[in-house]
Design an enzyme around this catalytic site. Structure first.
Site, PDB file in Angstrom:
ATOM      1  N   LYS A  71      42.699  28.288  16.779  1.00 21.00           N
ATOM      2  CA  LYS A  71      41.874  28.574  15.598  1.00 21.00           C
ATOM      3  C   LYS A  71      42.011  27.319  14.586  1.00 21.00           C
ATOM      4  O   LYS A  71      41.300  26.769  13.827  1.00 21.00           O
ATOM      5  CB  LYS A  71      42.165  29.920  15.147  1.00 21.00           C
ATOM      6  CG  LYS A  71      41.670  31.094  15.816  1.00 21.00           C
ATOM      7  CD  LYS A  71      42.323  32.305  15.644  1.00 21.00           C
ATOM      8  CE  LYS A  71      41.551  32.920  14.265  1.00 21.00           C
ATOM      9  NZ  LYS A  71      41.873  34.457  14.184  1.00 21.00           N
ATOM     10  N   ASP A 108      37.043  36.416   9.519  1.00 14.58           N
ATOM     11  CA  ASP A 108      38.225  37.062   9.230  1.00 14.58           C
ATOM     12  C   ASP A 108      38.099  37.811   7.866  1.00 14.58           C
ATOM     13  O   ASP A 108      38.429  39.127   7.783  1.00 14.58           O
ATOM     14  CB  ASP A 108      39.542  36.670   9.449  1.00 14.58           C
ATOM     15  CG  ASP A 108      39.755  36.512  11.070  1.00 14.58           C
ATOM     16  OD1 ASP A 108      39.188  37.181  12.068  1.00 14.58           O
ATOM     17  OD2 ASP A 108      40.527  35.501  11.488  1.00 14.58           O
TER      18      ASP A 108
END
Ligand code: ATR
Length: 287
Positions: A71, A108
């Site tokens: 990520k 997110d």
């Protein structure tokens, strides 16, 4: 599911990737929408991530999700990073543009906000200071979401203060003050707070539980745990016993998948009870 010559392709890249619920999540939505698409688990080690991402447009993929350990690394690889992903400091969703370039984003914060909106609708940014436990990757997404929602004060509690300092330095804005605290202060920071969020791994299966005295927290303040295995953590059970609205972490996982699905497959999707039950059935720890 039938794969055809025109099936749209996406997937999740990680190492390991077999534990990921994302293929199930997107598979559920593919069935539900009837889109001609497929979403695959793509195991790729850290040293091959650049090759793998560059191969996406070559192979005709619409994009992918990223999980551990890619990520942060993807920030240095993609062609465009949206400002929100830059603030979070991580990319979890890549969309291949029509010209083949790679656009990195992070969903997110969206997942956290949508879950909160759904499960604690009474909360709003004027409810008071927010206590965030933890200063890792999940905390960054939560802090960005809260800041963008208009929260004026965020109190970070973390074991490693340097990490909390870095987070506060990166994410403080003129509208959102971020203060940092050690665990010794976890009771004091709850006073007059409007929301408490656990972003640490404490309480996750295999980790120590998070045992917290919630008595200083106003009873109207929701308690959110981003942990979703188990779904009902000790923290959430304690919150319910004390009368707080309690919000589990599964919804954040489900909602964060929506923007990617909609971008790759072109159909709107929702988080329904049916979806929650389907994913929940896979979260029961093996005996
Ligand atoms: P994620 O990306 O899921 O947020 P992470 O970046 O590894 O994962 O962050 C884990 C968080 O849980 C951190 O805030 C970590 O505290 P440190 O920054 O001090 O490491 C916190 N955490 C994990 N185990 C902990 C423990 N035993 N006690 C206190 N905090 C813990």
């Amino acid at each position: 599911m039938k794969i055809t010559g025109t099936t749209r392709l996406a997937g999740i890249i990680g190492w390991p990737v077999s534990h990921s619920r994302s293929p199930l999540l997107h598979g559920f939505w593919l069935d539900e929408t009837g889109v001609d698409g497929a979403y695959l688990p793509l195991p790729v080690k850290a040293d091959r991530i650049e090759q793998a991402l560059r191969a996406l447009p070559v192979l005709g993929f619409r994009g992918c999700n990223l999980t551990v350990p890619h990520k942060r690394a993807a920030l240095a690889i993609v062609d465009r990073i949206d400002p929100l992903a830059r603030r979070v400091g991580a990319i979890n969703t890549i969309v291949v543009a029509p010209n083949g370039s790679l656009e990195g984003t992070n969903t997110d914060a969206f997942g956290f906000r949508e879950n909160l909106r759904e499960l604690a609708p009474q909360w709003n940014s004027a409810s008071g200071p927010v206590v965030v436990l933890g200063a890792g990757g999940a905390a960054r997404a939560v802090v960005v979401a809260l800041s963008d929602a208009g929260v004026a004060e965020i109190r970070i509690v973390n074991r490693t203060l340097a990490r909390a300092e870095a987070l506060a330095g990166d994410l403080s804005t003129p509208q959102t003050r971020i203060t940092i605290h050690s665990w010794d202060e976890v009771s004091a920071v709850q006073r007059h707070a409007g929301l408490l969020v656990n972003t640490t791994s404490l309480g996750m299966v295999g980790e120590p539980p998070l045992v917290l005295d919630l008595s200083p927290l106003p009873v109207s303040a929701p308690v959110v745990d981003v942990v979703y295995v188990p779904l009902e953590t000790e923290l959430l059970a304690a919150a319910r016993r004390a009368g707080h609205p309690a919000v589990d972490g599964l919804g954040m996982l489900l909602h964060q998948g929506r923007p990617g699905f909609e971008a790759w497959f072109g159909a709107p999707v929702r988080v329904t009870d049916g979806l929650r039950s389907a994913i929940l059935a896979t979260l029961v720890p093996p005996r």
